[in-house]
Design an enzyme around this catalytic site. Structure first.
Site, mmCIF file in Angstrom:
data_model
loop_
_atom_site.group_PDB
_atom_site.id
_atom_site.type_symbol
_atom_site.label_atom_id
_atom_site.label_comp_id
_atom_site.label_asym_id
_atom_site.label_seq_id
_atom_site.Cartn_x
_atom_site.Cartn_y
_atom_site.Cartn_z
ATOM 1 N N GLY A 46 2.378 3.472 3.226
ATOM 2 C CA GLY A 46 2.968 4.107 4.389
ATOM 3 C C GLY A 46 4.399 3.648 4.575
ATOM 4 C CB SER A 89 9.643 0.090 5.192
ATOM 5 O OG SER A 89 9.780 0.630 3.897
ATOM 6 N N GLY A 134 4.480 -1.288 7.415
ATOM 7 C CA GLY A 134 4.152 -2.291 6.411
ATOM 8 C C GLY A 134 4.525 -3.697 6.841
ATOM 9 C CD GLU A 191 3.742 3.191 -2.565
ATOM 10 O OE1 GLU A 191 4.987 3.181 -2.382
ATOM 11 O OE2 GLU A 191 3.040 4.179 -2.348
ATOM 12 C CB CYS A 206 6.774 6.523 -1.394
ATOM 13 S SG CYS A 206 5.659 6.521 -2.816
#
Length: 519
Positions: free
Chosen positions: A232, A234, A237, A254, A288
């Site tokens: 998903g 940043s 994350g 990721e 991404c």
């Protein structure tokens, strides 16, 4: 006439019909029709799923690894047998062009094919000891319960990168797919379960982001989760990483990207344009690994722009079921709105290319050659922004939509700086016919994945996938490298000397004449 089906969470082998987290309609973004209704769980649902996984994990880990590999093989065969139906469902629920959806389903098959064999190759090592009558061994052991959270832009390929190796290694899984893809989540779960997974080994929870985070936090506090996998943004994350860190866990992250594509003076410009077109606008830029900025040498900048603008204007956009379409709609209204906000990053020193308008394609802002239903679907114009500079916010921001920046450079050092300066490090590409340029770029770029004369997008099941910097924490998916995410190394020493032998203390020493010199 019945309406769309309602789909709930799948916990301990049963589909649930309650919706403590509310209800959410998934909508075909190309036509506006309701595909299914998600019966959302809440944080409690997530924790219950983790408990079910914990209860099932030990027996699954005790199942011999080759048998688990056979289950993975059967899952792959089921996906292959249902490939056309699954691809059509992906196209309908998120608007991905059918050709790309078929490729995504093939990625699942390839992943299962690769990891089926790993069931017979979860190798450890026999290591020589420094002591006599002693043997040393290493073993891969399952982590335990893995909580996997994935996005909706690749609703089956990316989950397979987590689920297949996690299950193969003997872990139980709680999977949180995108809540706006309930039909895909149901189909994918059924294919896995029908492959031979026991109840509780795979649990699927449909819920939103806040409930997921709350449930994950509770489950971690209760000791129910041993590994987090997250694909998903940043920003999210970072929060997942902080949460995992409080429990001394290392998550598999990721995250986003602002992926550069460098065009050197000796590049094949037509090939570079083709790569930029697919990198930047495939899946409507909602990857991404989508191209962020084309970094073009000043000597070929104008000619590249002429060809790139022509190619983007000629690209067919619209109905994702048509073979000639480059991209279809945005995944959902939320993604379209976010993309339109990112258009505000365009500044007066930029020039726009690529289409007959910007933002959403409508009757008032038509796209030449458009082949979709603009009134019903969530379609966006492709936008090429020339004149991007390193201090532009557009250069540093992941836009996640059909927008590509173009920046010029003079020296190789400047190209590398533009390729790295945004802080992301997922994918990077260089177009050149000079080997030294390719190897120097590989050496100096911070991306986890590098392409030469190829696009920034495109993964294969046996190659590591993942990024650095703002794109991830260095963890990798796919290939044998992902095994380190879902296993832990355990060492064992077996001493059969019949006496205590102390390492580094009782080691035999053979005399040597260290002063010897040849005459």
């Amino acid at each position: 006439m019945t309406g769309p089906r309602s789909i709930g969470s799948f916990v301990e082998g049963k589909w649930r019909d309650e919706a403590p987290g509310g209800r959410l309609a998934s909508v075909d973004p190309a036509r506006g029709d309701t595909v299914a209704e998600a019966l959302l769980g809440d944080a409690g649902t997530f924790v219950e799923a983790c408990r079910a996984a914990r209860a099932a994990q030990r027996a699954w880990a005790a199942t011999p690894a080759p048998v688990r590999g056979r289950v993975v093989e059967q899952i792959g065969r089921l996906v292959e047998a249902n490939a056309e139906a699954l691809a059509a469902l992906v196209t309908r629920e998120i608007g991905k062009p059918l050709a790309e959806a078929r490729g995504e389903v093939q990625e699942v098959v390839d992943t299962c094919t690769f990891f089926a064999g790993e069931g017979r190759r979860l190798y450890g090592q026999t290591v020589p000891s420094e002591m006599p009558d002693k043997q040393l061994f290493t073993f891969r052991v399952p982590v335990g319960v893995a909580a996997i959270v994935t996005a909706g832009n690749f609703p089956v390929a990316v989950p397979s990168w987590y689920l297949v190796p996690a299950l193969l290694c003997g872990n139980a899984v709680v999977w949180k797919p995108a809540e706006y893809t309930p039909a895909i989540a149901e189909a994918f779960t059924e294919l896995f379960v029908r492959g031979g997974l026991p109840d509780g080994v795979l649990n699927t929870v449909l819920t939103d982001g806040p409930a997921t985070f709350e449930g994950l936090e509770t489950a971690l506090d209760a000791g129910l989760v041993d590994k987090i996998g997250f694909t998903g943004s940043s920003a999210v994350g970072v929060r997942i990483g902080e949460l995992a860190g409080r429990h001394l866990q290392n998550p598999c992250l990721e995250l986003g990207g602002k992926n550069p594509l460098v065009v050197m003076p000796d590049a094949d410009l037509d090939l570079a344009v083709e790569g930029a077109l697919f990198s930047g606008f495939g899946t409507a830029g909602q990857r991404c690994t989508s191209l962020g900025t084309v970094v073009v040498h000043e000597s070929v900048h104008d000619e590249f722009m002429r060809r790139f603008d022509t190619a983007v204007r000629a690209a067919v956009i619209g109905d994702p079921t048509r073979d000639e379409v480059l991209y279809g709609p945005m995944i959902s209204a939320r993604f379209l709105q976010s993309f339109e906000r990112h258009l505000d990053l365009v500044r007066p020193h930029h020039t726009l290319h690529g289409s007959t308008g910007t933002g959403r394609i409508t009757a008032a802002k038509p796209r030449e050659g458009f082949v979709g239903d603009a009134a019903a679907g969530l379609y966006a114009h492709p936008t090429v922004v020339d004149g991007v500079q390193a201090d532009d916010e557009l250069y540093r921001t992941e836009t996640f939509g059909p927008i590509v920046g173009v920046a010029a450079f003079g020296t190789f050092d400047e190209a590398v700086e533009l390729a790295n300066g945004h802080g992301y490090g997922l994918s990077a590409s260089i177009y050149t016919s000079t080997p030294v340029h390719a190897f120097r770029f590989r050496e100096r770029v911070g991306a986890g994945m590098v392409s030469v004369n190829n696009s920034t997008s495109g993964a294969e099941a046996h190659l590591p996938f993942g990024g650095n910097g703002r794109s991830g924490n260095g963890s990798r998916q796919s290939g044998v490298w992902v095994l380190d995410q879902f296993t832990r190394w355990q060492s064992m020493n077996w001493d059969f000397a019949g006496k205590l032998q102390k390492a580094q203390m009782d080691t035999a020493q053979l005399p040597a004449d260290v002063g010897f010199r040849l005459p």
